[in-house]
Design a protein around this motif. Structure first.
Motif, PDB file in Angstrom:
ATOM      1  N   TRP A   1       1.041  -1.299   0.412  1.00 48.62           N
ATOM      2  CA  TRP A   1      -0.325  -0.261  -0.129  1.00 48.62           C
ATOM      3  C   TRP A   1       0.383   1.573   0.232  1.00 48.62           C
ATOM      4  CZ3 TRP A   1      -4.721   1.269  -1.789  1.00 48.62           C
ATOM      5  CH2 TRP A   1      -5.542   2.282  -0.689  1.00 48.62           C
ATOM      6  N   LEU A   2       1.055   1.853  -0.962  1.00 46.76           N
ATOM      7  CA  LEU A   2       1.790   3.674  -0.680  1.00 46.76           C
ATOM      8  C   LEU A   2       1.507   4.744  -1.478  1.00 46.76           C
ATOM      9  CD1 LEU A   2       4.119   1.480  -4.021  1.00 46.76           C
ATOM     10  CD2 LEU A   2       4.390   0.917  -1.475  1.00 46.76           C
ATOM     11  N   ALA A   3       1.770   5.271  -0.545  1.00 47.78           N
ATOM     12  CA  ALA A   3       1.195   6.114  -0.244  1.00 47.78           C
ATOM     13  C   ALA A   3       2.542   7.965  -1.139  1.00 47.78           C
ATOM     14  CB  ALA A   3       0.883   7.060   0.734  1.00 47.78           C
TER      15      ALA A   3
ATOM     16  N   ASP B   1      -4.027   8.664  -5.960  1.00 44.86           N
ATOM     17  CA  ASP B   1      -3.759   8.919  -4.744  1.00 44.86           C
ATOM     18  C   ASP B   1      -2.943   7.594  -4.245  1.00 44.86           C
ATOM     19  OD1 ASP B   1      -4.629  11.604  -5.807  1.00 44.86           O
ATOM     20  OD2 ASP B   1      -6.056  10.966  -4.100  1.00 44.86           O
ATOM     21  N   MET B   2      -3.807   6.750  -3.709  1.00 45.21           N
ATOM     22  CA  MET B   2      -2.381   5.806  -2.797  1.00 45.21           C
ATOM     23  C   MET B   2      -2.663   4.664  -4.007  1.00 45.21           C
ATOM     24  SD  MET B   2      -2.062   6.453   0.663  1.00 45.21           S
ATOM     25  CE  MET B   2      -2.569   5.113   0.500  1.00 45.21           C
ATOM     26  N   THR B   3      -1.430   4.111  -3.958  1.00 44.01           N
ATOM     27  CA  THR B   3      -1.342   2.664  -5.039  1.00 44.01           C
ATOM     28  C   THR B   3      -1.738   1.462  -4.166  1.00 44.01           C
ATOM     29  OG1 THR B   3       0.071   4.087  -6.416  1.00 44.01           O
ATOM     30  CG2 THR B   3       0.118   1.259  -7.288  1.00 44.01           C
ATOM     31  N   ASP B   4      -2.261   0.211  -4.739  1.00 40.01           N
ATOM     32  CA  ASP B   4      -2.870  -0.698  -4.440  1.00 40.01           C
ATOM     33  C   ASP B   4      -1.261  -1.553  -5.360  1.00 40.01           C
ATOM     34  OD1 ASP B   4      -3.692  -2.419  -2.366  1.00 40.01           O
ATOM     35  OD2 ASP B   4      -5.325  -2.350  -3.086  1.00 40.01           O
TER      36      ASP B   4
ATOM     37  N   VAL C   1       1.068   1.219   5.606  1.00 37.66           N
ATOM     38  CA  VAL C   1       1.319   2.951   4.152  1.00 37.66           C
ATOM     39  C   VAL C   1       2.349   2.737   3.940  1.00 37.66           C
ATOM     40  CG1 VAL C   1       0.953   4.752   3.116  1.00 37.66           C
ATOM     41  CG2 VAL C   1      -1.196   3.688   4.703  1.00 37.66           C
ATOM     42  N   HIS C   2       2.965   2.765   3.220  1.00 41.84           N
ATOM     43  CA  HIS C   2       4.623   3.234   2.804  1.00 41.84           C
ATOM     44  C   HIS C   2       4.595   4.092   1.889  1.00 41.84           C
ATOM     45  CE1 HIS C   2       5.453  -0.782   4.938  1.00 41.84           C
ATOM     46  NE2 HIS C   2       4.722  -1.090   4.072  1.00 41.84           N
ATOM     47  N   VAL C   3       6.141   4.682   2.141  1.00 42.25           N
ATOM     48  CA  VAL C   3       6.358   5.812   1.157  1.00 42.25           C
ATOM     49  C   VAL C   3       7.396   5.501   0.316  1.00 42.25           C
ATOM     50  CG1 VAL C   3       6.947   8.175   1.323  1.00 42.25           C
ATOM     51  CG2 VAL C   3       4.804   7.509   2.180  1.00 42.25           C
TER      52      VAL C   3
END
Ligand SMILES: [Zn+2]
Length: 113
Positions: A29-31, A39-42, A99-101
């Motif tokens: 789950w990428l932010a 906006d957010m990548t699954d 959530v990971h950045v």
């Protein structure tokens, strides 16, 4: 003892000091990412592309696909986990579903150092 990290089997595994510690995880789950326009990548992970050490963290770039929009490619650097005990190479992985950045990186130490 220096930590040696590699990817094995075409990126299916992350190895730390010659022990296989993490199989590539299915969904991340990428932010705040540049990967695609969501906006957010699954993110459906398909393989580790590059692995690096930023003590005590192990970081990597992962190839895969956004399951929302279908964009595929390679992420920027993600923290995969950390080595908690150098003697035994005990490794504690992150939870991919939190959530990971991804970070566009500074240079990492070469994987063999
Ligand atoms: Zn997307």
């Amino acid at each position: 003892m220096p930590t040696s990290v590699h990817q094995l089997d075409d990126g299916a595994w992350l190895s730390v000091n010659d022990a296989r510690v993490v199989n590539v995880s299915d969904l991340w789950w990428l932010a705040r990412q540049d990967f695609c326009s969501c906006d957010m990548t699954d993110f459906l992970a398909e393989g580790f592309v590059e692995i690096g050490v930023d003590h005590p963290d192990i970081e990597g770039r992962i190839a895969g696909q956004c399951i929302e929009c279908g964009e595929s490619g390679v992420t920027d650097w993600l923290t995969l986990g950390r080595v908690v005990d150098l003697e035994s190479s005990r490794f504690l992985g992150v939870d991919p579903t939190s959530v990971h950045v991804p970070e566009r990186r500074r240079r990492l130490a070469s994987p063999t150092e």
